[in-house]
Write a protein that holds these residues in place. Structure first.
Motif, mmCIF file in Angstrom:
data_model
loop_
_atom_site.group_PDB
_atom_site.id
_atom_site.type_symbol
_atom_site.label_atom_id
_atom_site.label_comp_id
_atom_site.label_asym_id
_atom_site.label_seq_id
_atom_site.Cartn_x
_atom_site.Cartn_y
_atom_site.Cartn_z
ATOM 1 N N ALA A 159 12.341 33.207 19.656
ATOM 2 C CA ALA A 159 11.061 33.920 19.634
ATOM 3 C C ALA A 159 11.113 35.172 20.497
ATOM 4 N N TYR A 160 11.696 35.052 21.702
ATOM 5 C CA TYR A 160 11.809 36.214 22.585
ATOM 6 C C TYR A 160 12.667 37.305 21.946
ATOM 7 N N ALA A 161 13.795 36.906 21.349
ATOM 8 C CA ALA A 161 14.702 37.882 20.736
ATOM 9 C C ALA A 161 14.034 38.592 19.566
ATOM 10 N N VAL A 162 13.362 37.829 18.712
ATOM 11 C CA VAL A 162 12.689 38.427 17.553
ATOM 12 C C VAL A 162 11.585 39.379 18.004
ATOM 13 N N SER A 163 10.811 38.978 19.028
ATOM 14 C CA SER A 163 9.740 39.836 19.540
ATOM 15 C C SER A 163 10.300 41.139 20.106
ATOM 16 N N THR A 164 11.402 41.040 20.823
ATOM 17 C CA THR A 164 12.031 42.228 21.397
ATOM 18 C C THR A 164 12.525 43.165 20.303
ATOM 19 N N ILE A 165 13.210 42.602 19.308
ATOM 20 C CA ILE A 165 13.727 43.405 18.203
ATOM 21 C C ILE A 165 12.579 44.059 17.442
ATOM 22 N N PHE A 166 11.496 43.305 17.231
ATOM 23 C CA PHE A 166 10.365 43.824 16.474
ATOM 24 C C PHE A 166 9.758 45.050 17.145
ATOM 25 N N LEU A 167 9.638 45.014 18.473
ATOM 26 C CA LEU A 167 9.063 46.136 19.197
ATOM 27 C C LEU A 167 9.856 47.416 18.946
ATOM 28 N N PHE A 168 11.186 47.311 18.978
ATOM 29 C CA PHE A 168 12.004 48.509 18.805
ATOM 30 C C PHE A 168 12.152 48.899 17.329
ATOM 31 N N ASN A 169 11.867 47.961 16.428
ATOM 32 C CA ASN A 169 11.753 48.341 15.020
ATOM 33 C C ASN A 169 10.602 49.323 14.834
ATOM 34 N N ILE A 170 9.449 48.977 15.414
ATOM 35 C CA ILE A 170 8.277 49.844 15.313
ATOM 36 C C ILE A 170 8.562 51.200 15.964
ATOM 37 N N ALA A 171 9.188 51.160 17.131
ATOM 38 C CA ALA A 171 9.517 52.410 17.830
ATOM 39 C C ALA A 171 10.434 53.288 16.988
ATOM 40 N N ALA A 172 11.396 52.662 16.290
ATOM 41 C CA ALA A 172 12.334 53.420 15.460
ATOM 42 C C ALA A 172 11.630 54.070 14.276
ATOM 43 N N VAL A 173 10.743 53.332 13.624
ATOM 44 C CA VAL A 173 10.025 53.879 12.465
ATOM 45 C C VAL A 173 9.223 55.113 12.871
ATOM 46 N N ILE A 174 8.643 55.075 14.059
ATOM 47 C CA ILE A 174 7.798 56.182 14.506
ATOM 48 C C ILE A 174 8.615 57.357 15.023
ATOM 49 N N THR A 175 9.671 57.082 15.798
ATOM 50 C CA THR A 175 10.372 58.160 16.504
ATOM 51 C C THR A 175 11.587 58.724 15.768
ATOM 52 N N PHE A 176 12.295 57.905 15.004
ATOM 53 C CA PHE A 176 13.548 58.379 14.409
ATOM 54 C C PHE A 176 13.370 59.561 13.445
ATOM 55 N N PRO A 177 12.366 59.539 12.552
ATOM 56 C CA PRO A 177 12.196 60.726 11.699
ATOM 57 C C PRO A 177 11.926 61.991 12.501
ATOM 58 N N LEU A 178 11.160 61.860 13.589
ATOM 59 C CA LEU A 178 10.899 63.022 14.445
ATOM 60 C C LEU A 178 12.192 63.512 15.086
ATOM 61 N N ILE A 179 13.025 62.583 15.558
ATOM 62 C CA ILE A 179 14.316 62.947 16.144
ATOM 63 C C ILE A 179 15.188 63.645 15.103
ATOM 64 N N GLY A 180 15.180 63.115 13.892
ATOM 65 C CA GLY A 180 15.975 63.717 12.819
ATOM 66 C C GLY A 180 15.574 65.148 12.539
ATOM 67 N N HIS A 181 14.273 65.399 12.508
ATOM 68 C CA HIS A 181 13.794 66.767 12.254
ATOM 69 C C HIS A 181 14.117 67.684 13.426
ATOM 70 N N LEU A 182 13.977 67.175 14.645
ATOM 71 C CA LEU A 182 14.295 67.987 15.822
ATOM 72 C C LEU A 182 15.770 68.380 15.847
ATOM 73 N N LEU A 183 16.639 67.459 15.411
ATOM 74 C CA LEU A 183 18.083 67.729 15.400
ATOM 75 C C LEU A 183 18.528 68.441 14.126
ATOM 76 N N GLY A 184 17.638 68.561 13.164
ATOM 77 C CA GLY A 184 17.991 69.210 11.899
ATOM 78 C C GLY A 184 19.001 68.428 11.084
ATOM 79 N N LEU A 185 18.901 67.092 11.110
ATOM 80 C CA LEU A 185 19.858 66.260 10.387
ATOM 81 C C LEU A 185 19.672 66.403 8.878
ATOM 82 N N SER A 186 20.780 66.408 8.163
ATOM 83 C CA SER A 186 20.715 66.403 6.707
ATOM 84 C C SER A 186 20.232 65.040 6.229
ATOM 85 N N GLN A 187 19.893 64.937 4.935
ATOM 86 C CA GLN A 187 19.457 63.669 4.375
ATOM 87 C C GLN A 187 20.535 62.593 4.549
ATOM 88 N N GLN A 188 21.781 62.956 4.292
ATOM 89 C CA GLN A 188 22.868 61.994 4.405
ATOM 90 C C GLN A 188 23.094 61.585 5.855
#
Length: 351
Positions: A159-188
């Motif tokens: 339960a602790y492991a799943v809860s921890t992973i879940f928190l950073f899943n949400i963080a990734a969904v919110i922040t990763f696209p922004l990071i990608g645009h800031l770095l100018g990453l291609s689609q691939q």
């Protein structure tokens, strides 16, 4: 005849119990999709999960909505992944899998090594450290579920492991696209970044499709290949468990552990198999080109529905109960994997 009537009655009851929760997830997804059209850089998935979490914090969904929310968060997402396969060919799946291997293996090695090192420094040891490391390095909750019976982890650690992973899943969904645009990453490049550095399949799909359709298709193939890494990892954990059991160590296999064949069938999710089958069907030309835009739109909306449901199912109290040290370990591994993915892409010339 009576048996058939009972089965039909049971099926009708199951449908009736899931409709309210699915309906709420769909309403949130419609609102999220509208927001995504107004702010294209966000897409629909990010607003969906944010609105869902907000609703769960303010008004926790009751038992009436729970069955439908669970269904949408799991099965709607899985069907969406299957539909994504209609946009690819088997040749592309093979090519992406081979291209992504250096970055994939590098991030996995960095994650498992980091779990050992950071876990010791933070005092997070034993099964909990193993589960967080495997969940971050491979495929989130699915990897945790696969590894838990192998190492004999207690339910609290799971339960602790799943809860921890879940928190950073949400963080990734919110922040990763922004990071990608800031770095100018291609689609691939972003697809490879998301596919190797985000935990659960749901979050990989959400983050990558938010960035772009091509990134989403690339990321899900990378994630498919990455998910297969759980097989050698679990075999290694099983061997370690057996050795420690013989020597009287603390790590013990779970009582009544399923056979290796049974576990193998669980380690490769059916929807990833369905994804590959859809890619094969598309490769043979059975899916008309005119159908591709509609299928892509349908899968994107289904992803938004699923992420809205996942947001609604957030248990904030469980995250609090997990304590600071497991969350700190999850954060360090999350950052380590993300930086390793980007660094290896830069070294190999993928960026």
């Amino acid at each position: 005849m009576r048996t058939v009537q009972i089965q039909r009655s049971s099926a009708a009851h199951n449908v009736a119990t899931t409709l309210p929760g699915i309906g709420v997830a769909v309403l949130i997804a419609v609102l999220a999709t509208m927001i995504g059209r107004l702010v294209p850089v966000l897409g629909g998935a990010v607003p969906g999960i944010v609105i869902g979490v907000g609703v769960a914090v303010v008004v926790k969904p009751g038992e009436l909505l729970a069955p439908g929310i669970r269904f949408a968060g799991k099965y709607v997402l899985q069907f969406a992944v299957v539909l994504l396969g209609t946009q690819l060919s088997i040749a592309e799946v093979g090519r992406v899998g081979v291209e992504s291997l250096p970055v994939m293996l590098g991030t996995l090695t960095a994650c498992l090594g980091g779990a050992w090192l950071f876990g010791r420094l933070l005092g997070v040891v034993g099964d909990l450290r193993t589960l967080i490391g495997v969940g971050t390095g491979v495929c989130g909750a699915s990897a945790i579920a696969a590894a838990a019976p192998v190492v004999g982890a207690v339910s609290m650690d799971v339960a602790y492991a799943v809860s921890t992973i879940f928190l950073f899943n949400i963080a990734a969904v919110i922040t990763f696209p922004l990071i990608g645009h800031l770095l100018g990453l291609s689609q691939q490049a972003f697809g490879l970044f998301a596919g190797t550095a985000v935990n659960d399949t749901s979050s990989v799909v959400a983050a990558a499709t938010t960035y772009g359709a091509e990134a989403g298709q690339y990321a899900i193939v990378v994630k498919l290949v990455r998910s297969l890494m759980i097989i050698p990892i679990c075999i290694g954990l099983a061997a370690l468990a057996a050795r420690r059991a013989r020597s009287g160590g603390a790590l013990q296999p779970a009582a009544g552990r399923p056979s290796m064949i049974t576990q193998l069938s669980r380690w490769v999710p059916w929807f990833l198999v369905g994804f590959a089958l859809m890619a094969a069907i598309n490769s043979l030309g059975f899916i008309p080109d005119a159908a591709h835009p509609g299928l892509s739109t349908a899968s994107t909306f289904m992803i938004t529905v699923a992420l809205s449901a996942i947001g609604l199912s957030t248990d904030v109290r469980a995250l609090r109960r997990a304590g600071a040290r497991p969350l700190a370990l999850g954060a360090l591994l999350w950052v380590t994997v993300g930086l390793t993915s980007l660094g290896l892409q830069w070294l190999t010339g993928a960026l």
